[in-house]
Design an enzyme around this catalytic site. Structure first.
Site, PDB file in Angstrom:
ATOM      1  N   CYS A  27       4.879   8.020 -69.803  1.00 49.79           N
ATOM      2  CA  CYS A  27       4.255   8.264 -68.494  1.00 49.79           C
ATOM      3  C   CYS A  27       5.324   8.532 -67.424  1.00 49.79           C
ATOM      4  CB  CYS A  27       3.408   7.054 -68.103  1.00 49.79           C
ATOM      5  SG  CYS A  27       2.831   7.157 -66.397  1.00 49.79           S
ATOM      6  N   LYS A  54      -7.112   0.359 -74.091  1.00 50.13           N
ATOM      7  CA  LYS A  54      -6.397  -0.571 -73.208  1.00 50.13           C
ATOM      8  C   LYS A  54      -6.731  -2.028 -73.519  1.00 50.13           C
ATOM      9  CE  LYS A  54      -6.487   2.804 -69.460  1.00 50.13           C
ATOM     10  NZ  LYS A  54      -7.135   3.294 -68.264  1.00 50.13           N
ATOM     11  N   VAL A  67      -1.125   2.867 -65.280  1.00 50.39           N
ATOM     12  CA  VAL A  67       0.267   2.394 -65.215  1.00 50.39           C
ATOM     13  C   VAL A  67       1.053   3.367 -64.349  1.00 50.39           C
ATOM     14  CG1 VAL A  67       0.215   1.231 -67.438  1.00 50.39           C
ATOM     15  CG2 VAL A  67       0.888   3.631 -67.365  1.00 50.39           C
ATOM     16  N   SER A  81       3.070   4.061 -58.527  1.00 47.43           N
ATOM     17  CA  SER A  81       4.535   4.173 -58.587  1.00 47.43           C
ATOM     18  C   SER A  81       5.179   4.205 -57.200  1.00 47.43           C
ATOM     19  CB  SER A  81       4.933   5.420 -59.385  1.00 47.43           C
ATOM     20  OG  SER A  81       4.376   6.590 -58.820  1.00 47.43           O
TER      21      SER A  81
END
Ligand SMILES: N[C@@H](CCC(=O)N[C@@H](CS)C(=O)NCC(=O)O)C(=O)O
Length: 254
Positions: A27, A54, A67, A81
């Site tokens: 990712c 998940k 994520v 992020s």
């Protein structure tokens, strides 16, 4: 560090009194936070998640199950992020990754925003090629040209300065993956050295930054993962050494 991705039914690993980042090895958004943790030399644990199956507990840390998410205290987390990275930079200021000049911080954010067109063209080219329109390769190259111009205009080795900063670590994970596109048959997305000399020199410098080097994957590896995902069977654990070791035939003793 295990590269195994935990899935539905797997237990949450025990907490080690360290920051913990929930990620997925391929990712780009999770990579942004890994690079910032590495650059700031913060101790952390990584927990990889299988995003197709998940584990139930991931939603305790990330409400949408995306994520990266950062567990900053046992059972308490933040997600996204950019939010995580600004938090880390402000909470651990010893190695500062943002400019002290508010205008430069605004310019960094605008650059990231303008680069998003190239990112979305990449996603279509890599994962949804049948939806690809000619203007998407154009948008992709517009993003690269803009980035190259900005590197030239700033006149420093990295966008942030002599060392990379948040802006570099935010953009880098996508540049790393862009190099997989020609390997996936998308020649029009190649980053041609003659057209992009400044940009390719910048990319070479980024590849040599320790925080990047220790987590970077080869274009071939990204291409391989992408192909598995396109087929509908994403091979999350393709780098897991315990899986690789046991599939390899044992060498006979001499
Ligand atoms: N805006 C988010 C995007 C995160 C994101 O989309 N992550 C993807 C993996 S690369 C994800 O978690 N996908 C799983 C899902 O959407 O269920 C960020 O910057 O952290």
């Amino acid at each position: 560090m295990s590269e195994k991705h935990l899935q539905t039914g797997d237990d949450l690993p025990s907490y080690n009194e360290k920051l913990r980042l929930f990620a997925m090895r391929f990712c780009p958004y999770a990579e942004r936070s890994v690079l910032v943790l590495n650059a700031k030399k913060i101790q952390y644990d990584l927990v990889f998640i299988n995003l197709d199956h998940k584990p139930e507990w991931v939603f305790n840390f990330s409400p949408k199950g995306t994520v990266p998410a950062l567990e900053y205290e046992q059972g308490k987390a933040i997600f996204d992020s950019n939010i995580i990275n600004v938090y880390l930079d402000e909470k651990y200021p010893e190695v500062s990754l943002q400019s002290s000049d508010p205008l430069r911080r605004a310019q960094d954010k605008m650059l990231v925003e303008q680069f998003a067109g190239a990112q979305s063209a990449y996603y279509t080219a890599a994962f949804n090629a049948q939806a690809l329109q000619p203007n998407m390769a154009e948008n992709y190259h517009k993003g690269l040209e803009l980035l190259q111009k900005e590197i030239e205009a700033r006149g420093t080795k990295f966008l942030h300065g002599d060392e990379p900063g948040l802006v570099d670590y935010t953009i880098w994970p996508f540049l790393e993956r862009f190099e997989a596109l020609p390997l996936l048959g998308k020649a029009e997305f190649a980053i041609d050295k003659s057209k992009y000399e400044v940009l390719t020199n910048y990319m070479d410098s980024m590849k040599n930054v320790p925080a990047v080097k220790s987590y970077a994957l080869a274009a071939e590896t990204h291409a391989k993962f992408t192909e598995s995902r396109i087929k509908g069977d994403a091979n999350y654990n393709m780098l897991d050494s315990s899986a690789v070791c046991c599939m390899r035939p044992r060498k006979k003793k001499e």
